[in-house]
Design an enzyme around this catalytic site. Structure first.
Site, PDB file in Angstrom:
ATOM      1  CB  THR A  32      -0.914   0.060   1.241  1.00  0.00           C
ATOM      2  OG1 THR A  32      -0.088   0.210   2.396  1.00  0.00           O
ATOM      3  CG2 THR A  32      -1.759  -1.182   1.370  1.00  0.00           C
ATOM      4  CB  CYS A  33       0.063   4.647  -1.205  1.00  0.00           C
ATOM      5  SG  CYS A  33       0.280   4.365  -2.946  1.00  0.00           S
ATOM      6  CG  ASP A  34      -0.089   3.851   5.625  1.00  0.00           C
ATOM      7  OD1 ASP A  34       0.930   4.083   6.302  1.00  0.00           O
ATOM      8  OD2 ASP A  34      -1.230   4.142   6.005  1.00  0.00           O
TER       9      ASP A  34
END
Lengths: 378, 378
Positions: free
Chosen positions: B325-327
């Site tokens: 994820t983009c986290d």
């Protein structure tokens, strides 16, 4: 901010049972307009991951927003909301080759990368696409500093973009992310300085980059006052002029939290208030929402949401605040206890403000049998 | 442990796309039998929250297991699996009064409490029900120590159970939880000593408690060897005899991780392998599952899962392991990098072992547009 009259009216009229998020689209609209006004020369790519509710995506599409997506599912959501493919960026630097191919089929032509390996995937299945390379920043000053997970050092970004050009891709620009909730306005200046170096080095080789993606990090108001969008815009424009002079490139911003964070309020119920021993001076307050129900960003107590109670005029005392699951990690604020009214009572409804971003989709699918967070967009 | 031939055959034959959990029911059956044999005098209440897959619940119901539930939804799942209401405990100390009422309607008569406030709710809507009070333990020796979220000090437990009796409830016993993955066998001894004190104090007032709920904490095998169920059973039986002599009460155990942890394997794919700078000596390996896709228990790198790759014979070097994820918080192992083969390649499938518990239900409903973790129970 936060609990607008429209949200309060909705709650008073509809009285939804169980924890839920209510998002006021009027606030989203105001935020969009504020970004547009603050940075009139930048294109706005809303970070869909912050809150992908179809009503929010449709509103932003109708206002002219572009969309930053993290997966094929998010690409499809943006398309469904009415955005044309050229208004969508596939901004995740970590993509399966078959997902890149699928996005390309759907018309997407703008992709994020941070290494040659990713460039090679894109070259194989998305010929001639535009790529921008993410550069590492130090994230200093951000409440939730980013790790080194995304991006590469500027020297490597040069190699990555050179490789892209060699493989027939459009080496389009660079991106950075100064860190979420970034309150230090000089962070953009430092990052733009790095970006300019990549532009300059490649220009010497005849590769002309065209775009700087300045990412997100625009804070929403939690408990502390933060500079408003206007001040951000001015600082960023100054930094652009300082580094790029008369040749300011196309710029993109990717607000997520800044677009929807302050537009949402979570309604929750006090399930239990108790002590662990007669002589404890801190009460434990258990809500019907916690870390696994949507408030994942309280991890390490990084984000401290404002909480309204029906008894806010009364004397307050510190509480440990926890969620409803049988998981001992499901505690929101313990190291720094949260002051709540001594008169707070089991069954009281509380409003957790500034929760429009990164709540619904973070919520666990069924932990302890609890439903994921419901949401109402009004 | 872990990747059984049945699981390997399933993967080879079915070749499911995307990350998924495969649980081997034969291992669950063996675990149940091992607990039964190790603690022949204790009733087994499977902690449904560990993995509520209907196939698992049905198997355990057919083997005679009882069920520890955390919510009305879990009560309903246990009933649907064929468990009679008297075999179900509502073991969450944090319950809405209307949920207690609903469980009571469904026939549930055994409830956990840790304060007088919860006793009062139960007395109002579940007359004459049995209650047991959770006592705080120090959780020393557990890999994932519990906070003070659940339970009260023993002196307060006496008050809580006295209050229950006064309100017409059946003051039935005490419970404790020594902490998840508890490897120190003496932890049970200390907790049983505390339990005995509560029994003794109340006996002087004519209140005879009947049950000790010894909770869970039975470890599954991750990377380290742990004493097997048998050794646990013997230690616990010795401690019971030491503290209760000839008057050993009814006992309950609540294995969750110990019942299903080693029965499950997550199949994942290597999405990207890259470096952040040419001179970095640590590679970043990105999988298609991470902290928000089901591996939440890697939080603070608390649990280190064994990972099998198709190239395990080759030379290994340390990697930072991260999710898709983009986290930036979606990193599994960074402080202590994970050794993986240097020959590992994008597209390789890896098996993450010991993932049968606390994975599917922890997974985010749609973070970054990614689906929740799929599961196959075979």
């Amino acid at each position: 901010m936060a609990a607008t009259q429209r949200i309060l009216d909705f709650l008073a009229t509809r009285r939804p049972d169980g924890p839920c998020l209510i998002v006021d689209l009027e606030v989203v609209r105001e935020n969009y307009k504020a970004f547009e006004k603050a940075l009139p020369d930048s294109r706005i790519f809303y970070a869909v991951k912050a809150n992908p509710a179809p009503e929010i995506l449709r509103l932003l599409a109708s206002l002219g927003s572009c969309f930053d997506t993290a997966s094929v599912a998010e690409v499809e959501m943006a398309l469904d909301a009415g955005a044309a493919p050229h208004r969508i960026s596939y901004g995740n630097t970590i993509k399966k080759e078959r997902d890149i191919a699928r996005a390309y089929e759907l018309g997407i032509r703008l992709f994020a990368v941070d290494c040659v390996e990713e460039v090679e995937k894109i070259a194989r299945v998305a010929p001639q696409a535009r790529v921008f390379c993410r550069v590492l920043t130090d994230g200093e000053g951000a409440e939730w500093p980013l790790s080194r997970k995304f991006g590469c050092v500027p020297a490597m970004a040069v190699e990555v973009l050179r490789h892209a050009r060699k493989l027939g891709l459009d080496a389009y620009g660079v991106s950075f992310h100064v860190g979420s909730q970034q309150c230090d306005l000089s962070a953009w200046d430092r990052a733009l300085g790095d970006a300019k170096k990549v532009f300059a080095t490649l220009a010497e080789e005849g590769i002309t980059l065209k775009m700087v993606n300045m990412g997100g990090g625009f804070p929403t108001r939690y408990l502390k006052d933060v500079p408003v969008a206007r001040a951000y815009g001015e600082s960023i424009f100054e930094a652009l002029r300082k580094h790029f002079g008369n040749a300011i490139p196309e710029t993109i911003i990717e607000p997520g939290r800044g677009m929807v964070g302050n537009a949402g309020v979570i309604k929750s119920e006090v399930v239990l208030i108790s002590k662990k021993a007669d002589n404890d001076n801190v009460r434990w307050v258990y809500l019907d929402i916690g870390k696994f129900g949507g408030l994942a960003e309280t991890m390490d107590e990084a984000i401290r949401y404002p909480i309204l109670t029906p008894r806010d005029g009364d004397e307050k005392a510190p509480c440990v605040l926890a969620g409803p699951t049988c998981d001992s990690a499901d505690v929101l604020y313990e190291k720094t206890p949260y002051p709540l009214p001594l008169s707070l009572t089991i069954g009281d409804e509380v409003l957790i403000e500034g929760t429009g971003a990164y709540t619904t989709t973070y919520s666990a699918v069924a932990f302890n049998g609890f439903e994921p967070l419901r949401s109402y967009v009004i």
